[in-house]
Design a protein around this motif. Structure first.
Motif, PDB file in Angstrom:
ATOM      1  N   MET A 230       0.833  -1.205   0.000  1.00 58.22           N
ATOM      2  CA  MET A 230       0.000   0.000   0.000  1.00 58.22           C
ATOM      3  C   MET A 230       0.863   1.249   0.000  1.00 58.22           C
ATOM      4  O   MET A 230       1.995   1.248   0.490  1.00 58.22           O
TER       5      MET A 230
ATOM      6  N   TRP B 280      -1.687   6.291   2.279  1.00 66.76           N
ATOM      7  CA  TRP B 280      -2.748   5.566   2.990  1.00 66.76           C
ATOM      8  C   TRP B 280      -2.411   5.461   4.475  1.00 66.76           C
ATOM      9  O   TRP B 280      -3.251   5.707   5.330  1.00 66.76           O
ATOM     10  N   TRP B 281      -1.156   5.132   4.792  1.00 67.62           N
ATOM     11  CA  TRP B 281      -0.765   4.991   6.190  1.00 67.62           C
ATOM     12  C   TRP B 281      -0.778   6.336   6.900  1.00 67.62           C
ATOM     13  O   TRP B 281      -1.172   6.433   8.060  1.00 67.62           O
TER      14      TRP B 281
ATOM     15  N   CYS C  29      -2.742   8.869   6.144  1.00 67.70           N
ATOM     16  CA  CYS C  29      -4.159   9.195   6.345  1.00 67.70           C
ATOM     17  C   CYS C  29      -4.725   8.399   7.526  1.00 67.70           C
ATOM     18  O   CYS C  29      -5.447   8.941   8.357  1.00 67.70           O
TER      19      CYS C  29
END
Length: 50
Positions: free
Chosen positions: A4, A8-9, A11
């Motif tokens: 990923m 994403w992390w 967020c």
């Protein structure tokens, strides 16, 4: 899961931190509401003599 994107992390981390802050503030205000204000009544009037 490591494939990923880092965005994403970031967020996810920000969402977690914001939720924790909101939860802590809510708990603080609820606790503050429940406890009665006793600090005003405990003040002693001191008569100073010079």
């Amino acid at each position: 899961m490591p494939q990923m994107s880092p965005m994403w992390w970031n967020c996810l981390m920000m969402m977690f931190i914001m939720s924790m802050i909101t939860l802590m503030t809510m708990m603080y205000f609820i606790y503050k509401k429940k406890t009665p204000k006793k600090t005003i009544n405990n003040k002693k009037k001191l008569n100073w003599t010079w």
